[in-house]
Design an enzyme around this catalytic site. Sequence first.
Site, short mmCIF file in Angstrom:
data_model
loop_
_atom_site.label_atom_id
_atom_site.label_comp_id
_atom_site.label_asym_id
_atom_site.label_seq_id
_atom_site.Cartn_x
_atom_site.Cartn_y
_atom_site.Cartn_z
N TYR A 202 -61.12 -42.32 48.53
CA TYR A 202 -61.83 -41.89 47.21
C TYR A 202 -62.36 -42.95 46.47
CZ TYR A 202 -58.97 -37.56 47.72
OH TYR A 202 -58.40 -36.35 47.96
N LYS B 162 -25.69 -45.32 42.65
CA LYS B 162 -26.67 -44.45 41.80
C LYS B 162 -27.77 -44.23 42.32
CE LYS B 162 -27.54 -48.94 39.34
NZ LYS B 162 -27.52 -49.63 38.13
C1 LIG Z 1 -27.07 -50.81 38.72
C2 LIG Z 1 -25.87 -51.62 38.14
C3 LIG Z 1 -25.12 -52.72 38.63
C4 LIG Z 1 -25.74 -53.38 40.24
O1 LIG Z 1 -26.85 -54.10 39.89
P1 LIG Z 1 -27.64 -54.84 41.01
O2 LIG Z 1 -28.72 -55.69 40.20
O3 LIG Z 1 -28.29 -53.79 41.56
O4 LIG Z 1 -26.70 -55.48 41.82
C5 LIG Z 1 -24.17 -53.32 38.27
N1 LIG Z 1 -23.51 -52.73 37.01
C6 LIG Z 1 -24.17 -51.84 36.21
C7 LIG Z 1 -23.60 -51.46 35.17
C8 LIG Z 1 -25.48 -51.20 36.63
O5 LIG Z 1 -26.05 -50.26 35.89
#
Ligand SMILES: *Cc1c(COP(=O)(O)O)cnc(C)c1O
Length: 387
Positions: A272, A41
């Site tokens: 700045y 993602k």
């Molecule tokens: C993002 C996500 C993960 C991965 O989690 P990490 O802490 O990055 O390993 C696993 N399961 C779901 C449903 C997620 O949204």
Amino acid sequence: MSDPSTAAARAWVEVDLGALQTNLRRVRQAAPGAGVVPMLKADAYGLGTAQVLRAVVEATAPQGPWAIGVAAVAEGEALRGFGWSGRVVVFAPVAPGEERRAAAAGLTLAVSDLDALDRWAAVAREAGRPLAFHLEVDTGMGRSGFPAERAAGWGPAAAARAGDLLAWEGCFTHFHSADEPELAPTDEQARRFREVLAALPPEPAGAPRRLAHCANSAAALRRGGYGMDLVRPGIFLYGGRAGPGAEPEPVASVRARVVRVARVPAGATVGYGATHAAQGPERWATLGIGYGDGLRRALAPGGGEALLRGRRVPLVGRISMDVTVADATAVADAAPGDVATLLGRDGDAEITLDEVAARVGTISYEILTGLGPRLPRMYRQGRAHTS
Ligand SMILES: *Cc1c(COP(=O)(O)O)cnc(C)c1O
């Protein structure tokens, strides 16, 4: 750096795909027997979906990952565009109306309530072909999922909706604290999830067994994914720590060129608000990177550092949108064209992802996903180098 791909860039992100593959193998070793669902993602946590996809497929050959996990329908569509024809699970709830697109792209949805299940069923009927879903159980995250404490109500209702057109492929939950030192709350979430699984109506005769999964990176590494069918690692693959214990191989480096070096007299000010004045004669190196690239403005003033010729130097003054200034007084030979490292290794020195996150009061995830589109991603199969 002599690499022609970076010779013309003012700043970039280096992604070590070999290190990512090593981290993935570590997760698989920690949860032997579990299928792996790498989470890609948010453009693979900001590092580039297409290249990360290729790396995870290669590292899991010949069978490949059980599925790729995403959070949005568009991310699943992008995976199809990159040629991934295996399973894609969209783990965040989709907005009503997005289901048709999800079905057209052949995606599997995570479902959080009976209305969403009905909408998915309607699209399956319309398409005239079966669609798959994974049912999320809320054991404490509170953002999505069927409530664990009311499984006796929704369990039979979900089972009644599943059938020829709606394949109930799996059940999952998500942990809120698996990376905390204390694992008791996570164990308790796993216990509640198992209780729900046991309370659900059994699969109809002849239907495949529903798969169960709960583990993010931390729970996969620290609890072997609780022995369930699948694990869903994200951050550890990308070089972020996942609780005490296993250190990931660093994956992402952020580099910027020195674009100017200036000797300044005592009293000269920088940035700045003129928040920093030279204490004596100093040598300032202007780096071609700023908050417009995702370099967190809170890094300076406030202890942010860069690596220059293998040495740590402090960032001085406020970070601008496009440039940042480091005090390179201690690096006598610093020169325009040098490569500065804001995150990653340079020689024996290293600025880690979790160090940067802690310095600005956030988490590794937000640092990675905040790296901006102005930084080209450069991919390497082995350890990165500078200078
Ligand atoms: C993002 C996500 C993960 C991965 O989690 P990490 O802490 O990055 O390993 C696993 N399961 C779901 C449903 C997620 O949204």
